[in-house]
Design a protein around this motif. Structure first.
Motif, PDB file in Angstrom:
ATOM      1  N   MET A   1      50.615  45.425  39.586  1.00 48.48           N
ATOM      2  CA  MET A   1      49.619  45.326  38.514  1.00 48.48           C
ATOM      3  C   MET A   1      48.272  44.884  39.079  1.00 48.48           C
ATOM      4  SD  MET A   1      49.606  45.985  35.337  1.00 48.48           S
ATOM      5  CE  MET A   1      47.969  46.303  34.759  1.00 48.48           C
ATOM      6  N   ILE A   2      48.302  43.987  40.045  1.00 48.27           N
ATOM      7  CA  ILE A   2      47.053  43.572  40.699  1.00 48.27           C
ATOM      8  C   ILE A   2      46.434  44.760  41.422  1.00 48.27           C
ATOM      9  CG2 ILE A   2      46.121  42.124  42.565  1.00 48.27           C
ATOM     10  CD1 ILE A   2      48.177  39.963  41.625  1.00 48.27           C
ATOM     11  N   LYS A   3      47.270  45.564  42.067  1.00 53.99           N
ATOM     12  CA  LYS A   3      46.774  46.775  42.751  1.00 53.99           C
ATOM     13  C   LYS A   3      46.127  47.732  41.746  1.00 53.99           C
ATOM     14  CE  LYS A   3      48.100  50.630  45.577  1.00 53.99           C
ATOM     15  NZ  LYS A   3      48.102  50.821  46.952  1.00 53.99           N
ATOM     16  N   LEU A   4      46.722  47.883  40.575  1.00 51.95           N
ATOM     17  CA  LEU A   4      46.114  48.725  39.536  1.00 51.95           C
ATOM     18  C   LEU A   4      44.752  48.172  39.131  1.00 51.95           C
ATOM     19  CD1 LEU A   4      46.211  51.072  37.489  1.00 51.95           C
ATOM     20  CD2 LEU A   4      47.363  49.509  35.916  1.00 51.95           C
ATOM     21  N   ASN A   5      44.652  46.858  38.986  1.00 50.95           N
ATOM     22  CA  ASN A   5      43.361  46.247  38.630  1.00 50.95           C
ATOM     23  C   ASN A   5      42.308  46.525  39.693  1.00 50.95           C
ATOM     24  OD1 ASN A   5      43.358  44.723  36.045  1.00 50.95           O
ATOM     25  ND2 ASN A   5      45.191  43.827  36.933  1.00 50.95           N
ATOM     26  N   PHE A   6      42.678  46.446  40.975  1.00 52.65           N
ATOM     27  CA  PHE A   6      41.725  46.759  42.050  1.00 52.65           C
ATOM     28  C   PHE A   6      41.343  48.232  42.028  1.00 52.65           C
ATOM     29  CE2 PHE A   6      43.234  42.834  44.347  1.00 52.65           C
ATOM     30  CZ  PHE A   6      42.007  42.173  44.268  1.00 52.65           C
ATOM     31  N   ALA A   7      42.311  49.113  41.742  1.00 55.33           N
ATOM     32  CA  ALA A   7      42.021  50.544  41.676  1.00 55.33           C
ATOM     33  C   ALA A   7      41.048  50.846  40.538  1.00 55.33           C
ATOM     34  CB  ALA A   7      43.316  51.333  41.493  1.00 55.33           C
TER      35      ALA A   7
END
Length: 192
Positions: A171-177
């Motif tokens: 989910m953190i990776k999605l936020n960065f994307a």
């Protein structure tokens, strides 16, 4: 898939965890109030979905508070795992509090994941994608329960904690994307 796998493992492991904690706290023969605990779980779930509604009204992006919810769920399940694994006296209040917090996260999860699915998964492919996500979900849950004699209660809750930690990272990776996406583009499928 990871959050739901952790939730299904939790659903089948909370009764023995609570029962063991009640026995350690009150002695052999103490009755475990499963109905009362389950009712409290449902109230916590309602509280979580109410929180989702409040965050949505405040205009907080679903992706952001879902990452926070997953992190809190990971901490709560990790605390439950630690509480169950401690060889000293198991703290009944710490175990129940961590389970209640996790159930509030479950209440937030369902409206949040529905919102995210509608935003990122195209309608034309949604059923196929959701069925494919069901494969790792079922593999994880079935694997835990086929090896429950080796894992034990502590191991099963530990797998739940690990799955929640991975879900938090994704989910953190999605936020960065999303932050890296050029402004002016639509919220359609973000590749991971």
């Amino acid at each position: 898939s990871l959050f739901e796998a952790a939730m299904y493992v939790f659903v089948l492991q909370w009764p023995p965890a609570i029962s063991r904690a009640v026995t350690k706290s009150f002695g052999e023969g103490a009755a475990t109030p499963y109905g009362t605990v389950f009712s409290c779980f449902m109230a916590c779930c309602l509280f979580g979905s109410t929180l989702f509604g409040q965050f949505a009204k405040m205009g907080i992006p679903t992706e952001r508070f879902t990452a926070g919810m997953l992190a809190i769920g990971t901490i709560a399940m990790s605390l439950a795992t630690y509480t169950v694994s401690s060889s000293a006296t198991m703290s009944l209040s710490a175990l129940i509090a961590s389970f209640f917090v996790f159930e509030a996260c479950v209440g937030m999860y369902f409206p949040a994941i529905g919102t995210l699915r509608s935003k990122y998964v195209p309608d034309s492919h949604r059923s196929v994608i959701m069925n494919l996500f069901g494969i790792p979900l079922n593999v994880l849950v079935v694997s835990v329960f086929l090896s429950i004699s080796k894992l034990g209660l502590n191991g099963a809750l530990g797998v739940s904690s690990g799955a929640l930690a991975l879900a938090t990272l994704f989910m953190i990776k999605l936020n960065f994307a999303i932050k890296a996406k050029p402004s002016g583009t639509t919220g359609e499928a973000v590749s991971a």
